[in-house]
Write an enzyme that holds these catalytic residues in place. Sequence first.
Site, PDB file in Angstrom:
ATOM      1  N   ARG A  83      -0.561   0.655 -11.639  1.00  0.00           N
ATOM      2  CA  ARG A  83      -0.833  -0.674 -12.218  1.00  0.00           C
ATOM      3  C   ARG A  83      -2.078  -1.309 -11.595  1.00  0.00           C
ATOM      4  O   ARG A  83      -3.001  -1.702 -12.301  1.00  0.00           O
ATOM      5  CB  ARG A  83       0.367  -1.600 -11.989  1.00  0.00           C
ATOM      6  CG  ARG A  83       1.599  -1.212 -12.745  1.00  0.00           C
ATOM      7  CD  ARG A  83       2.738  -2.188 -12.431  1.00  0.00           C
ATOM      8  NE  ARG A  83       3.983  -1.645 -12.921  1.00  0.00           N
ATOM      9  CZ  ARG A  83       4.739  -0.789 -12.253  1.00  0.00           C
ATOM     10  NH1 ARG A  83       4.399  -0.389 -11.038  1.00  0.00           N
ATOM     11  NH2 ARG A  83       5.847  -0.316 -12.776  1.00  0.00           N
ATOM     12  N   ASP A 109      -4.901  10.899  -8.456  1.00  0.00           N
ATOM     13  CA  ASP A 109      -3.499  10.499  -8.554  1.00  0.00           C
ATOM     14  C   ASP A 109      -2.754  11.702  -9.131  1.00  0.00           C
ATOM     15  O   ASP A 109      -2.961  12.065 -10.288  1.00  0.00           O
ATOM     16  CB  ASP A 109      -3.366   9.271  -9.488  1.00  0.00           C
ATOM     17  CG  ASP A 109      -1.947   8.713  -9.525  1.00  0.00           C
ATOM     18  OD1 ASP A 109      -0.995   9.501  -9.416  1.00  0.00           O
ATOM     19  OD2 ASP A 109      -1.801   7.483  -9.673  1.00  0.00           O
ATOM     20  N   ASP A 165      -6.336  -5.517   4.077  1.00  0.00           N
ATOM     21  CA  ASP A 165      -5.413  -6.639   3.843  1.00  0.00           C
ATOM     22  C   ASP A 165      -4.067  -6.357   4.501  1.00  0.00           C
ATOM     23  O   ASP A 165      -3.254  -7.260   4.662  1.00  0.00           O
ATOM     24  CB  ASP A 165      -5.217  -6.827   2.323  1.00  0.00           C
ATOM     25  CG  ASP A 165      -4.288  -7.986   1.999  1.00  0.00           C
ATOM     26  OD1 ASP A 165      -4.499  -9.089   2.565  1.00  0.00           O
ATOM     27  OD2 ASP A 165      -3.344  -7.808   1.196  1.00  0.00           O
ATOM     28  N   GLU A 204       2.328  -5.651  11.311  1.00  0.00           N
ATOM     29  CA  GLU A 204       1.955  -6.985  10.813  1.00  0.00           C
ATOM     30  C   GLU A 204       2.841  -8.054  11.453  1.00  0.00           C
ATOM     31  O   GLU A 204       4.057  -7.938  11.385  1.00  0.00           O
ATOM     32  CB  GLU A 204       2.094  -7.034   9.287  1.00  0.00           C
ATOM     33  CG  GLU A 204       1.106  -6.106   8.592  1.00  0.00           C
ATOM     34  CD  GLU A 204       1.151  -6.194   7.073  1.00  0.00           C
ATOM     35  OE1 GLU A 204       1.940  -6.984   6.514  1.00  0.00           O
ATOM     36  OE2 GLU A 204       0.377  -5.465   6.434  1.00  0.00           O
ATOM     37  N   HIS A 210      -2.486  -9.908   4.780  1.00  0.00           N
ATOM     38  CA  HIS A 210      -1.588  -9.473   3.698  1.00  0.00           C
ATOM     39  C   HIS A 210      -1.533 -10.532   2.578  1.00  0.00           C
ATOM     40  O   HIS A 210      -0.469 -11.046   2.234  1.00  0.00           O
ATOM     41  CB  HIS A 210      -0.184  -9.170   4.242  1.00  0.00           C
ATOM     42  CG  HIS A 210       0.619  -8.254   3.368  1.00  0.00           C
ATOM     43  ND1 HIS A 210       1.450  -7.289   3.855  1.00  0.00           N
ATOM     44  CD2 HIS A 210       0.718  -8.154   2.008  1.00  0.00           C
ATOM     45  CE1 HIS A 210       2.048  -6.649   2.852  1.00  0.00           C
ATOM     46  NE2 HIS A 210       1.604  -7.166   1.713  1.00  0.00           N
TER      47      HIS A 210
END
Length: 310
Positions: A149, A169, A254, A259, A278
């Site tokens: 997506r 992919d 990101d 984290e 993030h």
Amino acid sequence: MKVLVSDSISPKGVEILKKAGLQVDVKTGLKPEELKAIIGEYDALIIRSATKVTAEIIEAADKLKVIGRAGTGVDNVDKVAATKKGIVVMNTPGGNTITTAEHAIAMLFALARRIPQAVASTKAGKWEKKKFMGVELYNKTLGIIGLGRIGSEVAKRMQCMGMNVLAFDPFLSDERAEELGIKKVDLDSLLAESDFITVHTPLTPETKYLINKDTIAKMKDGVYIINCARGGIVNEKDLYEAIKSGKVAGAALDVFEKEPPEEGYPLIADERVICTPHLGASTLEAQENVAVAIAEQIIDYLINGTIRNA
Ligand code: NAD
Ligand code: MLT
């Protein structure tokens, strides 16, 4: 029935759950032992990325029927343990696609033109025109690893910017690649031919450290790397070494293996690395989409016994 929301979601989602007659507790920032102590009371758990639903938490979740991710990745849930206990794990994969693609593209531009560094310098009263010479994206090759997506939305937009887009992919059909006008290649060709490489796969055993010292060695000298997918797809130690050696010209991150990362983390401190905490899915629109979708899906499951992923 009781729902625990353990990461922050749009209040719209909470409203929908309450309107359906569910009792909702919003308790964010819980430590693992605090979550373990209370999870036994709940029929449903709604999370984003901060809550780690480990086997230990699932073990204590005596009434839990469903874990809903207001977002895409479910790598922070022990799905094997959940399945063994008969707990359904669902996500809302479509709700933040455009937002995350836009973030990856923003990072791509910022990386090429060193915008964050130039902003910091200009705000500090300097005028460093020479230091911040950038590179054009036009006519450069963008390699996308994972053309699902988000990867597809990045591809469509960057083709409009005049980039030559390649994709790797293993699950991409020739028809889909053709429909998108994208050259489907094997991983080694993508690594060898790309000026910029962006990853958009889930974190799985196959994608863990997909970008590592061996794959980096196959890349062009001066390549740029973008990761707005998951920490752990890129081996951060290897990336840091490659940035220090000049093999990789810069990276936009990101997401991180840990984290939040430790204070003073050298990779983040390096001036060739730009980063965000993030934020890929963090727009008002995407957060509303995923909160509403997960609330409706949880209601469908708890009340009607229907399972769907938006
Ligand atoms: P998706 O399932 O639509 O697409 C993932 C693609 O990766 C698929 O086409 C799949 O075939 C491909 N893939 C799987 N294994 C692969 C491999 N070994 N090599 C190459 N390709 C592989 O998912 P999506 O909605 O595009 O999201 C992708 C990922 O982005 C999510 O899993 C999530 O971890 C991450 N994400 C991050 C943020 C953020 O805030 N930074 C927001 C949303 C999603
Ligand atoms: C996701 O997988 O959807 C993202 O990590 C977004 C998020 O919840 O922050």
